[in-house]
Motif scaffolding. Structure first.
Motif, PDB file in Angstrom:
ATOM      1  N   GLU A 154      -8.578 -15.765  -2.643  1.00 39.30           N
ATOM      2  CA  GLU A 154      -7.135 -16.014  -2.758  1.00 39.30           C
ATOM      3  C   GLU A 154      -6.866 -17.170  -3.711  1.00 39.30           C
ATOM      4  N   LEU A 155      -7.685 -18.199  -3.626  1.00 38.94           N
ATOM      5  CA  LEU A 155      -7.515 -19.366  -4.495  1.00 38.94           C
ATOM      6  C   LEU A 155      -7.734 -18.991  -5.964  1.00 38.94           C
ATOM      7  N   LEU A 156      -8.801 -18.228  -6.239  1.00 41.32           N
ATOM      8  CA  LEU A 156      -9.105 -17.845  -7.624  1.00 41.32           C
ATOM      9  C   LEU A 156      -8.039 -16.910  -8.178  1.00 41.32           C
ATOM     10  N   ASP A 157      -7.559 -15.995  -7.340  1.00 43.46           N
ATOM     11  CA  ASP A 157      -6.497 -15.093  -7.799  1.00 43.46           C
ATOM     12  C   ASP A 157      -5.222 -15.871  -8.109  1.00 43.46           C
ATOM     13  N   ALA A 158      -4.918 -16.864  -7.270  1.00 41.71           N
ATOM     14  CA  ALA A 158      -3.708 -17.663  -7.477  1.00 41.71           C
ATOM     15  C   ALA A 158      -3.822 -18.512  -8.736  1.00 41.71           C
ATOM     16  N   ALA A 159      -5.021 -18.994  -9.046  1.00 39.65           N
ATOM     17  CA  ALA A 159      -5.218 -19.814 -10.243  1.00 39.65           C
ATOM     18  C   ALA A 159      -4.999 -19.000 -11.508  1.00 39.65           C
ATOM     19  N   GLY A 160      -5.317 -17.707 -11.463  1.00 34.61           N
ATOM     20  CA  GLY A 160      -5.034 -16.819 -12.593  1.00 34.61           C
ATOM     21  C   GLY A 160      -5.986 -16.914 -13.763  1.00 34.61           C
ATOM     22  N   ASP A 161      -7.112 -17.608 -13.608  1.00 34.65           N
ATOM     23  CA  ASP A 161      -8.027 -17.776 -14.742  1.00 34.65           C
ATOM     24  C   ASP A 161      -8.694 -16.473 -15.161  1.00 34.65           C
ATOM     25  N   PHE A 162      -8.787 -15.508 -14.248  1.00 37.80           N
ATOM     26  CA  PHE A 162      -9.394 -14.224 -14.591  1.00 37.80           C
ATOM     27  C   PHE A 162      -8.377 -13.233 -15.134  1.00 37.80           C
ATOM     28  N   GLY A 163      -7.102 -13.611 -15.098  1.00 39.31           N
ATOM     29  CA  GLY A 163      -6.074 -12.711 -15.578  1.00 39.31           C
ATOM     30  C   GLY A 163      -6.094 -11.401 -14.816  1.00 39.31           C
ATOM     31  N   GLU A 164      -6.076 -10.277 -15.538  1.00 39.82           N
ATOM     32  CA  GLU A 164      -6.140  -8.965 -14.910  1.00 39.82           C
ATOM     33  C   GLU A 164      -7.560  -8.409 -14.915  1.00 39.82           C
ATOM     34  N   SER A 165      -8.526  -9.228 -15.317  1.00 40.47           N
ATOM     35  CA  SER A 165      -9.918  -8.777 -15.358  1.00 40.47           C
ATOM     36  C   SER A 165     -10.490  -8.725 -13.947  1.00 40.47           C
ATOM     37  N   ALA A 166     -11.220  -7.658 -13.661  1.00 40.80           N
ATOM     38  CA  ALA A 166     -11.835  -7.515 -12.339  1.00 40.80           C
ATOM     39  C   ALA A 166     -13.081  -8.388 -12.246  1.00 40.80           C
ATOM     40  N   TYR A 167     -13.328  -8.908 -11.056  1.00 47.11           N
ATOM     41  CA  TYR A 167     -14.543  -9.685 -10.840  1.00 47.11           C
ATOM     42  C   TYR A 167     -15.019  -9.478  -9.409  1.00 47.11           C
TER      43      TYR A 167
END
Length: 209
Positions: free
Chosen positions: A66-79
């Motif tokens: 949730e934290l990484l998704d909220a930060a948005g550093d991956f954009g729309e890229s899946a990880y």
């Protein structure tokens, strides 16, 4: 969109990891497969003094995603996020690693110029207790002739915990000061604890492997 660096991910998750009572041991980012469209694998390794149960790791994984998704550093890229504990054969590089390895068999290499231990610069021993003077107790001789020596941590170039398939002798374990609290008995190793989840612009709930 370029992927965030391992240093950036470390910065993002460090506070959460500490707040949940863990130490952040490392972050590794690598391709999850040969397909260019495959998600990248983000592996976060954590550890703690006490036992880390699977539920705690899974909850940390959920919060971290949730934290990484909220930060948005991956954009729309899946990880693919993996939160895991260190493997049994982890290297010992800090005081806390030595403290948690107490009672475990370790393969050591001394630095160049250090005084050999019983004539050897490379040897196996059972890790004992850390002392306030910057030394660590090591139990040599195995089950047959266990005896304790003290070696300065500054003299140790590398040390790696060894996988054991049988329990240590009672005397050598006593000389080592016993097993670190919450740690498994050597020879009875549990599987590494790992929680993983697939994430993208529409992240799914983390699942436990």
């Amino acid at each position: 969109m370029p992927m965030p660096t391992e240093e950036r991910v470390s910065q993002l998750v460090a506070e959460l990891v500490a707040r949940r009572g863990f130490d952040l041991e490392g972050v590794a980012i690598a391709a999850a497969g040969k397909d260019e469209l495959a998600p990248v694998r983000v592996k976060v390794t954590v550890d703690a003094d006490g036992p880390a149960d699977l539920d705690a790791i899974a909850e940390l994984s959920r919060e971290m995603s949730e934290l990484l998704d909220a930060a948005g550093d991956f954009g729309e890229s899946a990880y693919l996020l993996e939160v895991t504990t260190p493997g049994v054969d982890r290297p010992l590089t800090t005081d806390r690693h030595w403290r948690r390895a107490q009672g475990r068999k370790v393969k050591l290499t001394l630095r160049a110029g250090a005084e050999p231990v019983e004539g050897k610069n490379r040897f196996e021993a059972r890790a004992g207790q850390l002392a306030g003077n910057g030394t660590v107790a090591l139990v040599l001789g195995g089950k047959n002739k266990p005896h304790r020596v003290h070696v300065p941590l500054a003299d140790i170039a590398s040390a790696v915990v060894q996988v054991e398939f049988s329990a240590p002798g009672a005397t050598e374990l006593e000389l080592a000061g016993g097993i670190a609290a919450g740690r498994p008995v050597p020879g009875d190793e549990p599987a590494d604890l790992t929680a993983a989840g697939q994430h993208s612009d529409t992240p799914t709930e983390g699942v436990v492997e």
